[in-house]
Scaffold this motif. Structure first.
Motif, PDB file in Angstrom:
ATOM      1  N   LYS A 142      15.091  -9.645   7.219  1.00  0.00           N
ATOM      2  CA  LYS A 142      14.960  -9.107   8.572  1.00  0.00           C
ATOM      3  C   LYS A 142      13.483  -8.994   8.935  1.00  0.00           C
ATOM      4  O   LYS A 142      12.644  -8.715   8.072  1.00  0.00           O
ATOM      5  N   VAL A 143      13.150  -9.232  10.187  1.00  0.00           N
ATOM      6  CA  VAL A 143      11.755  -9.124  10.630  1.00  0.00           C
ATOM      7  C   VAL A 143      11.233  -7.725  10.297  1.00  0.00           C
ATOM      8  O   VAL A 143      11.879  -6.717  10.592  1.00  0.00           O
ATOM      9  N   GLY A 144      10.084  -7.688   9.669  1.00  0.00           N
ATOM     10  CA  GLY A 144       9.487  -6.432   9.235  1.00  0.00           C
ATOM     11  C   GLY A 144       9.797  -6.091   7.793  1.00  0.00           C
ATOM     12  O   GLY A 144       9.126  -5.258   7.195  1.00  0.00           O
ATOM     13  N   GLN A 145      10.839  -6.733   7.233  1.00  0.00           N
ATOM     14  CA  GLN A 145      11.218  -6.493   5.839  1.00  0.00           C
ATOM     15  C   GLN A 145      10.218  -7.180   4.903  1.00  0.00           C
ATOM     16  O   GLN A 145       9.778  -8.299   5.152  1.00  0.00           O
ATOM     17  N   ARG A 146       9.881  -6.510   3.810  1.00  0.00           N
ATOM     18  CA  ARG A 146       9.006  -7.117   2.822  1.00  0.00           C
ATOM     19  C   ARG A 146       9.869  -7.807   1.759  1.00  0.00           C
ATOM     20  O   ARG A 146      10.787  -7.204   1.193  1.00  0.00           O
ATOM     21  N   VAL A 187       9.636 -16.672   7.488  1.00  0.00           N
ATOM     22  CA  VAL A 187       8.183 -16.842   7.431  1.00  0.00           C
ATOM     23  C   VAL A 187       7.569 -15.496   7.060  1.00  0.00           C
ATOM     24  O   VAL A 187       7.865 -14.467   7.699  1.00  0.00           O
ATOM     25  N   LEU A 188       6.717 -15.490   6.027  1.00  0.00           N
ATOM     26  CA  LEU A 188       6.135 -14.259   5.502  1.00  0.00           C
ATOM     27  C   LEU A 188       4.626 -14.247   5.720  1.00  0.00           C
ATOM     28  O   LEU A 188       3.960 -15.286   5.556  1.00  0.00           O
ATOM     29  N   ALA A 232      14.734  -8.142  -2.054  1.00  0.00           N
ATOM     30  CA  ALA A 232      14.425  -7.050  -1.121  1.00  0.00           C
ATOM     31  C   ALA A 232      15.511  -5.990  -1.241  1.00  0.00           C
ATOM     32  O   ALA A 232      16.704  -6.307  -1.344  1.00  0.00           O
ATOM     33  N   ASP A 233      15.115  -4.718  -1.256  1.00  0.00           N
ATOM     34  CA  ASP A 233      16.044  -3.583  -1.256  1.00  0.00           C
ATOM     35  C   ASP A 233      17.126  -3.704  -2.325  1.00  0.00           C
ATOM     36  O   ASP A 233      18.318  -3.461  -2.081  1.00  0.00           O
TER      37      ASP A 233
END
Length: 541
Positions: free
Chosen positions: A389-393, A349-350, A285-286
């Motif tokens: 982080k919550v909301g992170q893809r 959890v995704l 991510a990022d």
């Protein structure tokens, strides 16, 4: 011949041989025969051998081979041993039975001093493609008996004197001059005539075991065999989880034991092959990426080893051993089970799109429908928490490479099953126990029990005509001696296989035809629940 063998509405052809040398050079198999017309290379020359073939569906034949059915009974003995795998529930765990020459002689002498008819015997192994063979060690045996009951009585007397031993039928040793009997079943799938499907199945989820017959019934399979190695002991992971590469319907659900062989099959039965795989995965991510340690398995427990450099005791394959690593990152798919493993660490959890909907610690629990997750333990816990982080893809990637280092891209109709060692390559004997972790330094008894001795076996491969061939050999009985790994390779070659590998054997060995188990599984309880199976499906309508 078992009553389970004969069905109705099938073409039957019985063949009888008395040793390969007795067959005229002009002889040829009848049209329904799916195997070359010569005897199996097992035991003494000149043994009676029968082959009975029937067609299960277009392109699928089943041949039962019985060799040495009229063999006289062999002797029993008591092999002095230390039970293998302290507390191990695995009934196939080989006992520790080999010693150095001086220690074996001393033990035998001590036993004789206490009134036992003891002897020490040297055990030697043949060379393989990656192992020099030679002397494995010395075993200590007590007495020679006409029946199992007599050997068991002597074992009881031995135990009363403070020693451990097991009653042993000498036909299971693997001596070349034995007269049998052997019972081998051969499924052959010819893609030129086959209009059904060939697929691997693990059942409702990865983490539980099912019998081969239950897996076959669930898919309405015409036939099937047990397939890859799997976790049995809860202390080694999730029972039923494949202990090596697992691709089902094109989805990679279990990472490879790096470098070990896998059987690649397709729904059409075309292009079956034995391939060696390595595996890599990551979560990113990022611009930040972390390497994955595994897929769909309990973090920290690597059955059959062959993982990453920080695994203990080794990153190389080591069969029937559970390596450990306190710092891991493991991805989970919906196929794993009802809940992911619980324990210390963290879990991201995704949702279906890969977006983080929850980060929980401790890790483990149910996942929403279609959700995936990534679990972290030890040093990876903080790293995953910082990344997810919550909301992170999160981008979770996982893939295989073949023996040439090329990316392996399975289609939706591809299955890959784990196993080892390799047995035949390009039509030649090519046995790889050292590469695949069956040669264990400091533990020659493992090789002796698992490779050298005769056991029930399940084999798979492909012949020069491109046919997929699946073989089971019964063992651990006086009615069928089983095969050593060396004999397994010889049988595979004699059946015309150009490439072949060993699948899970022992008490797991099972062949199902028309809803019935047609072989004799060796576990006292009968058919063993396994991790996965390879199934032959009926014609598509």
């Amino acid at each position: 011949m078992s009553g389970r063998w004969f069905g109705t509405g099938t073409a039957l052809c019985a063949l009888a041989l008395v040793g390969a040398s007795a067959v005229p050079a002009s002889s040829s198999p009848p049209p329904s025969s799916s195997v070359p017309w010569h005897g199996l290379p097992l035991g003494a020359a000149g043994l009676t051998e029968t082959r009975t073939t029937r067609t299960l569906q277009p392109g699928v034949t089943l041949t039962r081979i019985v060799r040495g059915a009229d063999a006289p009974a062999m002797a029993w003995t008591v092999e002095v041993s230390i039970p293998g795998g302290a507390g191990s529930p695995d009934p196939d765990a080989p006992p520790t039975a080999l010693k150095d020459e001086a220690s074996a002689a001393e033990l035998a002498s001590g036993l004789r001093g206490k009134g036992f008819d003891a002897r020490s015997e040297e055990v030697t192994a043949a060379a393989t493609a990656d192992y020099a063979g030679g002397t494995l060690g010395w075993r200590v045996r007590v007495g020679t008996f006409p029946t199992e009951a007599a050997a068991t009585a002597e074992r009881t007397r031995l135990r009363a004197a403070g020693y451990t031993g097991s009653a042993w039928y000498t036909g299971w040793d693997g001596n070349a001059g034995d007269r049998g009997p052997w019972r081998v079943d051969v499924l052959t799938v010819d893609p030129k005539k086959f209009r059904g499907g060939l697929k691997a199945s693990y059942g409702p989820d990865l983490e539980n075991r099912e019998t081969t017959s239950a897996l076959a019934a669930a898919d309405g399979a015409t036939a099937g065999v047990n397939a890859g190695f799997f976790v049995l002991d809860p202390k080694a992971g999730a029972p039923g989880d494949p202990a090596g590469v697992g691709v089902y319907g094109g989805r990679l659900l279990s990472e490879a034991v790096n470098g070990r062989p896998g059987l690649v099959v397709h729904d059409s039965a075309r292009g079956t092959k034995v391939e060696r795989f390595t595996w890599q995965g990551s979560v990113a991510a990022d611009g930040t990426s972390l390497a994955l340690d595994g897929v769909d398995r309990v973090p920290g427990l690597i059955r059959n080893c062959g993982g990453t450099a920080d695994d203990t005791p080794t990153a190389r394959p080591l069969h029937d051993t559970t390596c450990t690593d306190p710092d891991e990152l493991v991805a989970f798919t919906p196929e794993f089970g009802k809940e992911t493993p619980k324990g210390e660490g963290a879990e991201a959890v995704l949702d279906r799109s890969g977006r983080v909907v929850e980060v929980r610690s401790p890790r483990g629990g149910a996942l929403p429908a279609g959700a995936r997750s990534v679990q972290a333990t030890g040093a990876y816990t903080a790293r995953l928490t910082a990344l997810a982080k919550v909301g992170q893809r999160l981008a979770v990637r996982s893939g295989l490479k073949d023996g040439e280092g090329r990316a392996f891209a399975p289609s939706r109709t591809t299955s890959v099953l784990n196993g080892g060692p390799e047995l035949v390559r390009d039509g030649r004997r090519h046995i790889t126990p050292a590469t695949d972790g069956m040669v264990q330094p400091g533990n020659p008894s493992f090789y002796y029990g698992w490779v050298h001795k005769r056991n029930p076996r399940t084999l798979a491969g492909t012949d020069a005509a491109g046919r997929t061939v699946l073989v089971t050999a019964d063992g651990r009985s006086t009615g069928s001696l089983g095969l050593s790994i060396d004999e397994s390779a010889a049988v595979a070659r004699s059946l015309g296989l150009r490439d072949a590998m060993n699948l899970d054997g022992g008490g797991s060995t099972t062949m199902v035809v028309d809803g019935r188990v047609i072989n004799d599984p060796s576990d006292a309880a009968g058919e063993r629940p396994v991790g996965d199976a390879l199934l032959v499906l009926p014609e598509k309508r």
